[in-house]
Design a protein around this motif. Structure first.
Motif, PDB file in Angstrom:
ATOM      1  N   VAL A   1       8.741 -11.520  -5.075  1.00  0.00           N
ATOM      2  CA  VAL A   1       8.131 -10.514  -5.968  1.00  0.00           C
ATOM      3  C   VAL A   1       7.345  -9.506  -5.134  1.00  0.00           C
ATOM      4  O   VAL A   1       7.459  -8.297  -5.326  1.00  0.00           O
ATOM      5  N   PHE A   2       6.594 -10.012  -4.159  1.00  0.00           N
ATOM      6  CA  PHE A   2       5.710  -9.114  -3.412  1.00  0.00           C
ATOM      7  C   PHE A   2       6.390  -8.467  -2.201  1.00  0.00           C
ATOM      8  O   PHE A   2       5.855  -7.553  -1.612  1.00  0.00           O
ATOM      9  N   LYS A   3       7.603  -8.921  -1.876  1.00  0.00           N
ATOM     10  CA  LYS A   3       8.389  -8.217  -0.857  1.00  0.00           C
ATOM     11  C   LYS A   3       8.979  -6.935  -1.437  1.00  0.00           C
ATOM     12  O   LYS A   3       9.282  -5.993  -0.706  1.00  0.00           O
ATOM     13  N   ASP A   4       9.173  -6.928  -2.750  1.00  0.00           N
ATOM     14  CA  ASP A   4       9.756  -5.765  -3.427  1.00  0.00           C
ATOM     15  C   ASP A   4       8.746  -4.618  -3.420  1.00  0.00           C
ATOM     16  O   ASP A   4       7.668  -4.723  -4.007  1.00  0.00           O
ATOM     17  N   PRO A   5       9.057  -3.507  -2.747  1.00  0.00           N
ATOM     18  CA  PRO A   5       8.074  -2.417  -2.655  1.00  0.00           C
ATOM     19  C   PRO A   5       7.746  -1.775  -3.993  1.00  0.00           C
ATOM     20  O   PRO A   5       6.738  -1.073  -4.120  1.00  0.00           O
TER      21      PRO A   5
END
Lengths: 204, 204
Positions: free
Chosen positions: A25-29
């Protein structure tokens, strides 16, 4: 007036892959919400930074926060406390930021008591058979341990009813897309936006 | 057992662009839900096909359907009836298909009475000022007519509270993405999927 952010709680049975989904989720910019940093009494591992990976605190400080009612949720694992500081979450929500927690089921139930308006997402295994192989696949556990974990998993799935949404963790990126869709959709709920339109009416 | 489909109702004030959004939803090849074909007593226009664009029926047939309770919703415009046949919608929902209605507000309120479990989406203008220019932009109306329509629009926006979601029709493809996100998210609601997991538990 800033609209209050959403509290998003991702939880689910042990071994279902909550951490992997949260990382994706938090890798997705394009992810617009913030990850809530946990507080813990365990020692930092190499490379871990206070205020980034965790808030590292002494046992005394943590226990004072508990007795002052300043923990949104907490639990003790293997002799260390882990939990979410309430003031920090409140401050971010009031700034209009959506805050994302990834926590164990007991913690999620504590959050639900204090902030029932949160969005509670239950991450489920594609099926329990696969959960079994995931638990065994971890390596060194005996069959007894695995069976006990299965029993726990069954109880946990029964707890799904306390959550708003159930997302299957089959393909990680599908789970991520669904979680982001849930957050976007929650922002479209009439009960959350009606005041904006009432202001438009008053201007005419 | 097939899971019952969702009834999705898109509505909103006159002139907000419901038809444009609906067309864009169904132009998207990934859209999995079906458009509900309306029944009408008006004559087919050139190129319109019975059972594709509308079910074209006589006034007698339509009035019999009304008195038999076989219309999910209906209204009369400019001397013709328009409405949604109930049996058709029920049959598709029971086959597990999501059915999409794009209708006027009065129709949506009729649907809500008969099928409150539907997903009610209100399409809103970016702001009322823009709605005003859209209404004027149609062409030939006098200012009195426009003012009357504004009053209606204000009343309609007050009705937003009866809907589950409010989607702003600013950029059409954004509205489409949000509508599809709502439908996907509704399928993730725990109350809709819990029985699947209860079956998993029983199998162990």
């Amino acid at each position: 007036m800033t609209e209050r952010g959403l509290l998003i709680v991702l939880s689910g049975p042990s071994g279902v892959g909550k951490g992997t989904v949260r990382e994706a989720v938090f890798k997705d910019p394009e992810t617009k919400f913030e990850y809530s940093i946990s507080m813990t009494t365990r020692k930092p591992r190499e490379g871990e930074v206070d205020g980034v990976d965790y808030y590292f605190r002494s046992r005394e400080e943590f226990e004072k926060a508990i007795s002052d009612g300043k923990m949104l949720e907490y639990a003790e694992y293997v002799g260390n406390y882990y939990g979410t500081p309430l003031d920090y979450v409140e401050e971010r929500l009031n700034s209009g930021v959506d805050i994302f927690l990834e926590i164990e089921i007991q913690g999620a139930m504590q959050v639900k008591k204090r902030m029932p308006e949160g969005v509670f997402i239950f991450l489920t295994p594609p099926d329990l058979a696969e959960l079994k192989s995931r638990l065994i696949g971890r390596g060194t556990e005996t069959l007894d341990v695995v069976e006990a974990r299965m029993k726990t998993a069954k109880e946990e799935i029964e707890m799904m009813a306390s959550y708003d949404y159930a997302v299957v963790n089959d393909v990680v990126l599908d789970a991520v897309r669904k979680i982001k869709g849930i957050v976007e959709t929650e922002h479209l709920k009439t009960e959350r936006v009606i005041h904006r339109y009432q202001n438009m009416l008053e201007e005419i």
